[in-house]
Scaffold this motif. Sequence first.
Motif, mmCIF file in Angstrom:
data_model
loop_
_atom_site.group_PDB
_atom_site.id
_atom_site.type_symbol
_atom_site.label_atom_id
_atom_site.label_comp_id
_atom_site.label_asym_id
_atom_site.label_seq_id
_atom_site.Cartn_x
_atom_site.Cartn_y
_atom_site.Cartn_z
ATOM 1 N N GLY A 1 -138.026 -62.139 -24.806
ATOM 2 C CA GLY A 1 -139.104 -61.173 -24.489
ATOM 3 C C GLY A 1 -140.190 -60.888 -25.352
ATOM 4 N N LYS B 1 -143.413 -61.432 -25.216
ATOM 5 C CA LYS B 1 -144.785 -61.194 -24.855
ATOM 6 C C LYS B 1 -144.719 -59.754 -24.518
ATOM 7 C CE LYS B 1 -148.283 -62.158 -21.193
ATOM 8 N NZ LYS B 1 -148.720 -63.077 -19.913
ATOM 9 N N PRO B 2 -145.666 -58.691 -25.111
ATOM 10 C CA PRO B 2 -145.783 -57.549 -24.893
ATOM 11 C C PRO B 2 -146.233 -57.372 -23.426
ATOM 12 C CG PRO B 2 -146.905 -58.148 -26.958
ATOM 13 C CD PRO B 2 -146.508 -59.247 -26.421
ATOM 14 N N GLN B 3 -145.901 -56.248 -22.771
ATOM 15 C CA GLN B 3 -146.370 -55.652 -21.716
ATOM 16 C C GLN B 3 -147.072 -54.217 -21.552
ATOM 17 O OE1 GLN B 3 -145.944 -57.818 -19.024
ATOM 18 N NE2 GLN B 3 -144.449 -59.198 -20.050
ATOM 19 N N ARG C 1 -149.979 -53.117 -21.214
ATOM 20 C CA ARG C 1 -150.954 -52.514 -20.029
ATOM 21 C C ARG C 1 -150.055 -52.202 -18.763
ATOM 22 N NH1 ARG C 1 -156.768 -55.658 -19.696
ATOM 23 N NH2 ARG C 1 -157.565 -55.027 -21.880
ATOM 24 N N LYS C 2 -149.145 -53.002 -18.533
ATOM 25 C CA LYS C 2 -148.381 -52.822 -17.372
ATOM 26 C C LYS C 2 -147.256 -51.697 -17.452
ATOM 27 C CE LYS C 2 -144.868 -55.682 -14.702
ATOM 28 N NZ LYS C 2 -144.073 -56.942 -14.788
ATOM 29 N N ASN C 3 -146.803 -51.402 -18.555
ATOM 30 C CA ASN C 3 -145.857 -50.431 -18.969
ATOM 31 C C ASN C 3 -146.171 -49.496 -19.909
ATOM 32 O OD1 ASN C 3 -144.084 -51.616 -16.857
ATOM 33 N ND2 ASN C 3 -143.452 -53.148 -18.515
ATOM 34 N N ASP D 1 -138.944 -53.195 -19.193
ATOM 35 C CA ASP D 1 -140.138 -53.749 -19.769
ATOM 36 C C ASP D 1 -140.015 -55.255 -19.922
ATOM 37 O OD1 ASP D 1 -142.619 -53.482 -21.092
ATOM 38 O OD2 ASP D 1 -141.565 -54.422 -22.637
ATOM 39 N N SER E 1 -139.606 -56.957 -22.489
ATOM 40 C CA SER E 1 -140.290 -57.410 -23.867
ATOM 41 C C SER E 1 -139.283 -56.579 -24.963
ATOM 42 C CB SER E 1 -141.615 -56.774 -23.992
ATOM 43 O OG SER E 1 -141.915 -56.821 -25.314
#
Length: 303
Positions: free
Chosen positions: A67, A69-71, A73-75, A234, A236
């Motif tokens: 994982g 890819k940073p998330q 905005r989503k988390n 997450d 990530s």
Amino acid sequence: MQNITFNKSQVVKYLIWTFALAYIIQAGVGLLAKSGNAMAVQLMMAGMMFVPTLGVLLSGGKLSGVGWKPQIRKNIKLLLIAWFGPAVLTVIGALLYFLVFPGHFDLSGSFMTASAGREALEQLEAQGITYPMYVLISAIGSITYAPLINMILGLGEEIGWRGFLYPQLKARFGRLKGWIWGGVIWGAWHWPVIWLIGYEYGTDYVGFPVVGMLVFCVFTVSLGILCDWLYERDGSIWLPSICHGAINAAATIPLAVCLTDTASARLLGPAPNGIIAGLPFLVVAIVLYLRGRQRVQTADQQR
């Protein structure tokens, strides 16, 4: 995150490589500590944090599925928990410790004198910075930029523990037992330095070094549950790495305001791996564990 199928052969290889390399490094740390080479000890301990990642590669694992890819905005809420949660829990734990041992609270700079020498404290004062000011500056740093910097070292461990081993253990034993086994393994990975140099707890306590080894495993189980909970939600590897970096940053602050000659009380705190100071982390872990067990029971009833 991908669905994981338990691979016994790969897990065994991973554990052999990861423990063998780490234990060899820790043996070297023990020798260097006896010679008084503190800088080399710190560098070797920092380098050891990349052994779990190396263990994944040497056991035939791949890094592509952890994982990357940073998330953000989503988390964003999870990011705030990972970044500031360890500091909050560390402060609560330190307050509990100093409520029990108020005489251990110290702002004279004894910690800096013991760790860096009297000259370091004198240089600080020569710049017009009092020790309480230094502690405040360090505390601000520990909750602002330090988690991001420490994240790099934390990533070295998180790729191996949360990215590879925990998913494998959960695939074999289930989510909850996997959490427990993962934390115990993570703690045992540190055992040689607890024995050789009194890592984290010193040597002046009843049951040295076994009691210290067991207490540290309680802490790694607790912190491991929090880190893996973040990783699951997450997807990530960056969030548990930030959380790992944040706890490493925050853990030094309670020590900086504590007497250095607390003997067996070091097993209790004020750093979060102590029995008293670690209670907030343990409570959070228990809550997450019970919520996870409730979900499992609900799922079983619906089948």
